[in-house]
Write a protein that holds these residues in place. Structure first.
Motif, PDB file in Angstrom:
ATOM      1  N   LEU A   1       0.865  -1.269  -0.085  1.00  0.00           N
ATOM      2  CA  LEU A   1       0.013   0.033  -0.100  1.00  0.00           C
ATOM      3  C   LEU A   1       0.758   1.345   0.070  1.00  0.00           C
ATOM      4  N   VAL A   2       2.022   1.311   1.149  1.00  0.00           N
ATOM      5  CA  VAL A   2       2.789   2.288   1.010  1.00  0.00           C
ATOM      6  C   VAL A   2       3.537   2.593  -0.402  1.00  0.00           C
ATOM      7  N   GLY A   3       3.893   1.482  -1.114  1.00  0.00           N
ATOM      8  CA  GLY A   3       4.725   1.578  -2.096  1.00  0.00           C
ATOM      9  C   GLY A   3       3.991   2.105  -3.421  1.00  0.00           C
ATOM     10  N   PHE A   4       2.582   1.321  -3.284  1.00  0.00           N
ATOM     11  CA  PHE A   4       1.571   1.929  -4.528  1.00  0.00           C
ATOM     12  C   PHE A   4       1.379   3.400  -4.120  1.00  0.00           C
ATOM     13  N   LEU A   5       1.313   4.077  -3.171  1.00  0.00           N
ATOM     14  CA  LEU A   5       0.907   5.490  -2.851  1.00  0.00           C
ATOM     15  C   LEU A   5       2.140   6.210  -3.218  1.00  0.00           C
ATOM     16  N   LEU A   6       3.317   5.958  -2.670  1.00  0.00           N
ATOM     17  CA  LEU A   6       4.612   6.501  -2.861  1.00  0.00           C
ATOM     18  C   LEU A   6       4.773   6.624  -4.466  1.00  0.00           C
ATOM     19  N   PHE A   7       4.718   5.359  -5.141  1.00  0.00           N
ATOM     20  CA  PHE A   7       4.851   5.564  -6.570  1.00  0.00           C
ATOM     21  C   PHE A   7       3.787   6.412  -7.405  1.00  0.00           C
ATOM     22  N   ARG A   8       2.701   6.380  -6.715  1.00  0.00           N
ATOM     23  CA  ARG A   8       2.017   7.375  -7.734  1.00  0.00           C
ATOM     24  C   ARG A   8       2.434   8.685  -7.359  1.00  0.00           C
ATOM     25  N   LEU A   9       2.728   9.222  -6.345  1.00  0.00           N
ATOM     26  CA  LEU A   9       3.265  10.303  -6.061  1.00  0.00           C
ATOM     27  C   LEU A   9       4.634  10.668  -6.867  1.00  0.00           C
ATOM     28  N   ALA A  10       5.385   9.694  -6.867  1.00  0.00           N
ATOM     29  CA  ALA A  10       6.292  10.040  -7.746  1.00  0.00           C
ATOM     30  C   ALA A  10       6.350  10.026  -9.209  1.00  0.00           C
ATOM     31  N   ASP A  11       5.357   9.452  -9.753  1.00  0.00           N
ATOM     32  CA  ASP A  11       5.131   9.463 -11.162  1.00  0.00           C
ATOM     33  C   ASP A  11       4.157  10.651 -11.391  1.00  0.00           C
ATOM     34  N   ILE A  12       3.744  11.167 -10.547  1.00  0.00           N
ATOM     35  CA  ILE A  12       2.927  12.565 -10.773  1.00  0.00           C
ATOM     36  C   ILE A  12       3.967  13.546 -10.517  1.00  0.00           C
ATOM     37  N   VAL A  13       4.805  13.658  -9.483  1.00  0.00           N
ATOM     38  CA  VAL A  13       5.880  14.719  -9.341  1.00  0.00           C
ATOM     39  C   VAL A  13       6.818  14.653 -10.282  1.00  0.00           C
ATOM     40  N   LYS A  14       7.365  13.476 -10.578  1.00  0.00           N
ATOM     41  CA  LYS A  14       8.305  13.203 -11.789  1.00  0.00           C
ATOM     42  C   LYS A  14       9.690  14.011 -11.333  1.00  0.00           C
ATOM     43  N   PRO A  15      10.342  13.454 -10.171  1.00  0.00           N
ATOM     44  CA  PRO A  15      11.476  14.095  -9.617  1.00  0.00           C
ATOM     45  C   PRO A  15      12.858  13.834 -10.847  1.00  0.00           C
ATOM     46  N   PHE A  16      13.820  14.723 -10.941  1.00  0.00           N
ATOM     47  CA  PHE A  16      14.774  14.821 -12.050  1.00  0.00           C
ATOM     48  C   PHE A  16      15.485  13.381 -11.754  1.00  0.00           C
ATOM     49  N   PRO A  17      15.975  12.508 -12.712  1.00  0.00           N
ATOM     50  CA  PRO A  17      15.780  13.125 -14.267  1.00  0.00           C
ATOM     51  C   PRO A  17      14.597  12.362 -14.756  1.00  0.00           C
ATOM     52  N   ALA A  18      13.612  12.107 -14.072  1.00  0.00           N
ATOM     53  CA  ALA A  18      12.204  11.397 -14.600  1.00  0.00           C
ATOM     54  C   ALA A  18      11.477  12.578 -15.268  1.00  0.00           C
TER      55      ALA A  18
ATOM     56  N   ALA B   1      12.877   4.661  -1.275  1.00  0.00           N
ATOM     57  CA  ALA B   1      12.241   5.508  -0.235  1.00  0.00           C
ATOM     58  C   ALA B   1      11.434   4.231   0.534  1.00  0.00           C
ATOM     59  N   LEU B   2      10.894   3.404  -0.208  1.00  0.00           N
ATOM     60  CA  LEU B   2      10.143   2.157   0.494  1.00  0.00           C
ATOM     61  C   LEU B   2      11.095   1.405   1.200  1.00  0.00           C
ATOM     62  N   TRP B   3      12.121   1.038   0.647  1.00  0.00           N
ATOM     63  CA  TRP B   3      13.068   0.303   1.574  1.00  0.00           C
ATOM     64  C   TRP B   3      13.637   0.999   2.643  1.00  0.00           C
ATOM     65  N   MET B   4      13.810   2.291   2.789  1.00  0.00           N
ATOM     66  CA  MET B   4      14.190   2.830   3.722  1.00  0.00           C
ATOM     67  C   MET B   4      12.871   2.896   4.895  1.00  0.00           C
ATOM     68  N   ILE B   5      11.705   3.007   4.385  1.00  0.00           N
ATOM     69  CA  ILE B   5      10.583   3.101   5.334  1.00  0.00           C
ATOM     70  C   ILE B   5      10.411   1.757   5.953  1.00  0.00           C
ATOM     71  N   ASP B   6      10.797   0.708   5.127  1.00  0.00           N
ATOM     72  CA  ASP B   6      10.612  -0.583   5.702  1.00  0.00           C
ATOM     73  C   ASP B   6      11.805  -0.855   6.746  1.00  0.00           C
ATOM     74  N   LYS B   7      12.852  -0.379   6.457  1.00  0.00           N
ATOM     75  CA  LYS B   7      14.161  -0.765   7.570  1.00  0.00           C
ATOM     76  C   LYS B   7      13.930   0.202   8.916  1.00  0.00           C
ATOM     77  N   TRP B   8      13.449   1.319   8.529  1.00  0.00           N
ATOM     78  CA  TRP B   8      13.428   2.196   9.648  1.00  0.00           C
ATOM     79  C   TRP B   8      12.088   2.750  10.330  1.00  0.00           C
ATOM     80  N   VAL B   9      11.151   2.442   9.713  1.00  0.00           N
ATOM     81  CA  VAL B   9       9.876   2.864  10.137  1.00  0.00           C
ATOM     82  C   VAL B   9       8.775   1.746  10.478  1.00  0.00           C
TER      83      VAL B   9
END
Length: 161
Positions: free
Chosen positions: A108-125, A152-160
């Motif tokens: 669920l978190v990965g789905f939400l984060l990916f949708r955000l990254a796909d919309i925002v498109k950080p460089f170089p995306a 980001a999801l890996w860091m969330i998994d490891k630290w949160v």
């Protein structure tokens, strides 16, 4: 829904099936979100039956198939990056989930984060989205977004979680 298909291309044509990820991209509202959501059962099956890491080669396979199919779909429809094409979201979503265990919360978190990254498109995306054309241009920005999201999801998994 048929108006979102190229003229003369039935929904069951291999290019249409793959590009729209079995029709999920033909849902008129927020098709990228539907495509990402439709990727989740496939990702879960790959992670369950093989390994979460198997999503990396699966993502690359979908990426290369997507370069071919999305280019043909876009050309047939006469648009640069038509919204029904969601195979790019599938490749990115697979990559996002590739380095975490099969877990409903992480998915669920990965789905939400990916949708955000796909919309925002950080460089170089954002660069890939604006500068590259054809199938590669359609596919690469989502793979880059998926790579960012995987970290980001890996860091969330490891630290949160």
């Amino acid at each position: 829904m048929s108006s979102r298909l190229p003229p003369g291309m039935p929904w069951y044509h291999p290019v249409a099936l793959l590009s729209t990820w079995f029709g999920s991209g033909l849902i008129p509202f927020v098709s990228g979100t539907w495509g990402s959501l439709a990727a989740l059962p496939f990702a879960a099956a790959i992670a369950w039956f093989i390994s979460p890491l198997a999503l990396i080669p699966a993502s690359l396979l979908v990426f290369f198939i997507g370069i071919w199919s999305s280019k043909r779909y876009a050309e047939a429809l006469g648009k640069d990056d038509p919204s029904p094409v969601v195979i790019d979201e599938v490749a990115g979503q697979f990559l996002t989930l590739s380095i975490v265990p099969l877990d409903p919360v992480l998915y669920l978190v990965g789905f939400l984060l990916f949708r955000l990254a796909d919309i925002v498109k950080p460089f170089p995306a954002n660069w890939a989205d604006q500068k590259l054309e054809g199938g590669l241009g359609i596919m690469l920005d989502d793979l880059i977004a998926g790579a960012y999201t995987a970290v980001a999801l890996w860091m969330i998994d490891k630290w949160v979680i």
